[in-house]
Scaffold this motif. Structure first.
Motif, mmCIF file in Angstrom:
data_model
loop_
_atom_site.group_PDB
_atom_site.id
_atom_site.type_symbol
_atom_site.label_atom_id
_atom_site.label_comp_id
_atom_site.label_asym_id
_atom_site.label_seq_id
_atom_site.Cartn_x
_atom_site.Cartn_y
_atom_site.Cartn_z
ATOM 1 N N ASN A 142 55.303 37.327 12.920
ATOM 2 C CA ASN A 142 56.079 36.108 12.683
ATOM 3 C C ASN A 142 56.917 36.316 11.413
ATOM 4 O O ASN A 142 56.409 36.288 10.303
ATOM 5 N N LYS A 143 58.207 36.524 11.586
ATOM 6 C CA LYS A 143 59.074 36.860 10.449
ATOM 7 C C LYS A 143 59.158 35.723 9.447
ATOM 8 O O LYS A 143 59.180 35.954 8.234
ATOM 9 N N ALA A 144 59.219 34.495 9.934
ATOM 10 C CA ALA A 144 59.299 33.352 9.020
ATOM 11 C C ALA A 144 58.031 33.242 8.181
ATOM 12 O O ALA A 144 58.092 32.967 6.975
ATOM 13 N N ALA A 196 58.044 36.039 5.578
ATOM 14 C CA ALA A 196 58.991 35.704 4.512
ATOM 15 C C ALA A 196 58.412 34.635 3.599
ATOM 16 O O ALA A 196 58.537 34.712 2.369
ATOM 17 N N GLY A 197 57.753 33.625 4.183
ATOM 18 C CA GLY A 197 57.107 32.599 3.371
ATOM 19 C C GLY A 197 56.010 33.175 2.495
ATOM 20 O O GLY A 197 55.852 32.764 1.341
ATOM 21 N N PHE A 254 55.801 27.490 5.976
ATOM 22 C CA PHE A 254 55.999 28.627 6.874
ATOM 23 C C PHE A 254 54.708 29.425 7.049
ATOM 24 O O PHE A 254 54.378 29.867 8.160
ATOM 25 N N GLY A 256 52.654 29.810 10.488
ATOM 26 C CA GLY A 256 52.319 31.132 11.015
ATOM 27 C C GLY A 256 50.839 31.303 11.263
ATOM 28 O O GLY A 256 50.421 31.885 12.274
#
Length: 309
Positions: free
Chosen positions: A37-39, A42-43, A295, A299
């Protein structure tokens, strides 16, 4: 001579090949799903950066949080613009104090309030809800009706009342936010416990004479870990918002300490003076911290959702 003259060697080879193909646990699958999960990743990166800033940002600050530059106080504060040359990386506030050092302190205290408040809420709520769900019957009815009554009372009113009566201290802020925010967690824990307490491993523990308290702590609560972790990550930003609102009203963190909410309050009062940095930097850290937690929590919820496995 036959090709398979040594069956023992073939059996050993099959065992070796089988051992190389290892299964993955549910937690390993969850970790793999989370990092896809890229988001969420990133979070997590942003959240690590914010935590490092809160912990070690003071080491690169040129001034102490309570140091006052008397030449940049009051009406002259508009001259304290952000600059690397004079060491005021984020500029100064209305009282002539270094905003970078103040933002480091505010981020640290806001994170502390959020994490400690969420920890108290999760521990109290999980144990309360698990106990009610496991015991059941009249005890469950009384405990959950108590929760319903407490949920009908305005949360912010109770918190403000506690701070006014018992004093505006950081300890009371931690205690008030944590002890009032456990109600939702208790209902979630109770619902999960109702579906767990009839499982085979719980019945086996009962048959062997294990005490109810031990069953709750050692068998029920560990199986609630997934939902507890997810709810915790979503509860921390909620705690930070509550603390910021209380500090915005002037009832939260008191001077010389500060929080992101208090800094936002002070910065918003100076918008008409052309000192946008007084509001911009604390508000930026406040928003990126909240979005990072949201985020990461989202995730974790997707990674630990049994319906998606």
């Amino acid at each position: 001579m036959s090709k398979h003259a040594n069956p023992d060697a073939d059996i050993l080879q099959e065992i070796q090949l089988t051992s190389e193909v290892r299964g993955r646990s549910l937690w390993q699958n969850a970790v793999s799903r989370f990092f896809r999960n890229k988001a969420a990743v990133a979070g997590l990166v942003v959240l690590i950066f914010v935590c490092l800033f809160a912990l070690f940002g003071g080491l690169i600050a040129q001034y102490e949080p309570d140091y006052v530059d008397f030449s940049l106080m009051g009406a002259n504060s508009y001259m304290g613009t952000p600059s690397l040359e004079n060491g005021h990386y984020f500029g100064v506030d209305y009282d002539g104090r270094d905003l970078f050092a103040r933002t480091v302190m505010g981020t640290r205290i806001s994170l502390l309030v959020g994490i400690v408040g969420a920890l108290v809420a999760v521990i109290v709520g999980t144990l309360y809800g698990a106990t009610a769900g496991y015991i059941g019957g009249k005890t469950d009815g009384i405990m959950m009706r108590t929760v319903d009554i407490l949920m009908s009372i305005p949360f912010m009113f109770v918190l403000i009342l506690m701070l006014v009566i018992f004093g505006r201290s950081m300890f009371m802020l931690f205690l008030g936010i944590g002890l009032i925010s456990w109600l939702d967690m208790s209902r979630i824990a109770r619902g999960q416990t109702l579906s767990i307490k009839n499982k085979e491993f719980v019945e086996a523990a009962i048959a062997t004479g294990v005490r109810p308290l031990t069953i709750i702590v050692r068998h029920i609560v560990p199986n609630l870990l997934g939902i507890v972790i997810v709810y915790s990550t979503l509860l921390v930003p909620q705690m930070i918002i509550f603390e910021s609102f209380i500090s915005y009203l002037g009832l939260g963190i008191q001077e010389p300490n500060t929080s992101l909410g208090a800094l936002i309050n002070q910065g918003s009062e100076q918008l008409n003076n052309g000192t946008m940095w007084m509001l911009g930097y604390p508000l930026a850290f406040f928003l990126i911290t909240l979005f990072a937690f949201f985020f990461v929590g989202d995730g974790l919820r997707d990674a630990l959702d049994p319906k998606d496995r």
